[in-house]
Design an enzyme around this catalytic site. Structure first.
Site, PDB file in Angstrom:
ATOM      1  CG  HIS B  67      -1.873  -1.065   1.370  1.00  0.00           C
ATOM      2  ND1 HIS B  67      -1.714  -2.110   2.243  1.00  0.00           N
ATOM      3  CD2 HIS B  67      -3.050  -1.287   0.726  1.00  0.00           C
ATOM      4  CE1 HIS B  67      -2.765  -2.931   2.149  1.00  0.00           C
ATOM      5  NE2 HIS B  67      -3.582  -2.453   1.234  1.00  0.00           N
ATOM      6  CG  MET B 223       4.377  -7.635   1.285  1.00  0.00           C
ATOM      7  SD  MET B 223       4.985  -6.033   1.840  1.00  0.00           S
ATOM      8  CE  MET B 223       6.687  -6.461   2.158  1.00  0.00           C
TER       9      MET B 223
END
Lengths: 334, 334
Positions: B67, B223
């Protein structure tokens, strides 16, 4: 400001208007049309920077006084007025009248020009609005679709199951292109108003919605682009639906509250007209699609009508192959 | 500019940043959060007037380096950066992990603050995003939903049939609130990227989409917020999917083009790990959901892989009850 140097190079009828800030009146010499999405976007962009509000009236063309009244209403709310004309394939079923739907572009532009308040008429192409294509058979459709669940399946949605999916989808697309601050729909299509109001609020479009009143002929028939399908004989009987709705509304106004009694008054009127058409052997039939007394928020059919809640009295009537649609409101707004 | 008078009256961690026009760097003292749609709209409005571009990274929180990399990418494109954190109920089926989905708000805000490039974190409430409510049972849902037909039913859509309907719907809502000029999604969710790209183009959102690369752990595991569900033993075997995808990609790079041969290489790797887990009696199972070699535009499964067209090599693997998802691209972008 007039820009005479450009005049000759622009093929469409163009409107070089100047906005007079207080009166919302424009010096109209002709009317500007835009056909592509990128051109529209770049035209639209200037008003964002200027923080000028834009009003939008989406139409399928074949304009009548009902549309024009909406456009005038729009011009009272915002300095900039956009009208779109786009016959939306996605809201027609394969057995419906997409091909013969009236297309009267030059007349429409003439009418809009006469209003002296329209800044641009947006005339997109089907292939631009539906980049993934738009076959009428719903199971063949690909791409993005918008549906308002809970308000699209009843009333109009019973006879036309993918109608509001088509309407919601095209309206979402047009909203994202036009990016209006205010949008205007006609009360004539009451369920459409309710569906679009949900669409705006559920998807959080930063748009305020306004509903303009139904414009009617001298005898009360709601104006509609499809009225031109009616022969003079059919036209005489098309008023039957309005008569039925008015009778129900009158009974409600008199204090009657029972659904069955109210509806029976409406059915009587339709039945009488249907018989008359049959007896006279006029070469067409009247066939009632539905009469409804529904909750103005949920569109659920009402058993008892409550004063405070109000009701939408609506119906659809086939006059030959033309479907006449109308509604009246009792103690509510859309 | 610091406005110390206000500091004490605002409960959330706030960001009084000053935009330095050329470097896209900000003096960050804390981070601004907005929780309601009207507050967000009024904050957003200033940048329209100023014609300043806004970048948007929608997330479900539980942020990781993937992110953060996206947010940094966003800050390279636009002077204003908005991140949303919203765990979207509509993309969870009743049997899925909505309740236990990791929620780590203060840590997320801390991470975003450390980036020194986020102007606002938008933290809407479920009841505001879904004003008509959002029961997880799809047949009980009411209100407006958006669906990208033709790209939502395969791959992830096979196991999670209403997942992309939920994603498309919330993304359309967030787009209408945030009104970004640029939006950023991670390659990790490849099908989501393809669905959202269609959504943007079909519904004509005036938004440019960017896809950021998948961020991986040292051994290659993509991830994901859901990786924290994995026990250390599970974590060891979660890499199996990446190994299978890498093997297929290596074979493609070597010139192999036959689907069955390519997939069999991947299946072998999964099968081997599955057996090992079983033999060691580790208390969980590996279960392959799917391996796919698909067309990057249509998401159709490819029989022969063409050099020019490229392919998305993707898969999902259950490691115990945790579903590990990953993809690699061969000669294509998203």
């Amino acid at each position: 400001m007039l820009r005479p140097k450009l005049l000759s190079s622009i093929s469409s009828i163009n409107n070089f208007s100047r906005f007079r800030s207080m009166s919302f009146q424009k010096e109209i010499h002709s009317i500007k049309t835009i056909e592509t999405i990128p051109s529209f976007r770049s035209w639209r962009r200037q008003f964002m920077k200027q923080d000028k509000q834009v009003a939008f009236v989406p139409t399928m063309g074949s304009l009548h006084e009902g549309h024009l009244k909406l456009v005038k209403l729009a011009s009272e709310h915002c300095p900039i007025v956009v009208v779109s004309i786009f016959v939306n394939p996605a809201q027609f079923a394969p057995n419906e009248d997409l091909d013969k739907y009236p297309r009267t572009l030059s007349h429409d532009l003439e009418l809009l020009r006469s209003l002296n308040c329209v800044d641009t008429v947006f005339l997109p192409k089907v292939k631009d609005i539906y980049p993934s294509g738009i076959p009428l058979e719903i199971e063949k459709q690909k791409g993005t679709f918008v549906e308002v669940k809970g308000k699209s399946h009843q009333l109009e949605g019973t006879t036309r199951p993918s109608f509001f999916r088509g309407v919601s989808t095209v309206v979402a697309k047009l909203f994202n292109i036009v990016q209006p601050d205010h949008v205007f729909f006609g009360q004539k299509d009451a369920q459409q108003c309710i569906v679009i109001r949900s669409l705006i609020s559920d998807l959080h479009f930063p748009i305020e919605m306004h509903v303009g009143p139904t414009k009617r002929e001298h005898d009360g028939l709601a104006m509609s682009s499809r009225n031109q399908y009616l022969t003079p004989e059919m036209r005489n009987y098309a008023i039957t639906l309005y008569n039925a709705l008015t009778t129900i509304k009158d009974e409600l106004d008199k204090g009657k509250r029972n659904r069955e009694i109210l509806l029976s008054k409406g059915y009587e009127i339709v039945e009488e007209a249907t018989q008359k058409v049959k007896e006279k052997n006029l070469g067409f039939e009247l066939k009632l699609d539905y009469l409804s007394i529904a909750d103005p928020t949920t569109l659920d059919e009402l058993q008892e009508i409550e004063e405070g809640k109000g009701a939408i009295i609506s119906g659809a009537l086939f006059v030959g192959r033309t479907r006449v649609l109308d509604n009246l409101l009792f103690n509510c707004t859309l």
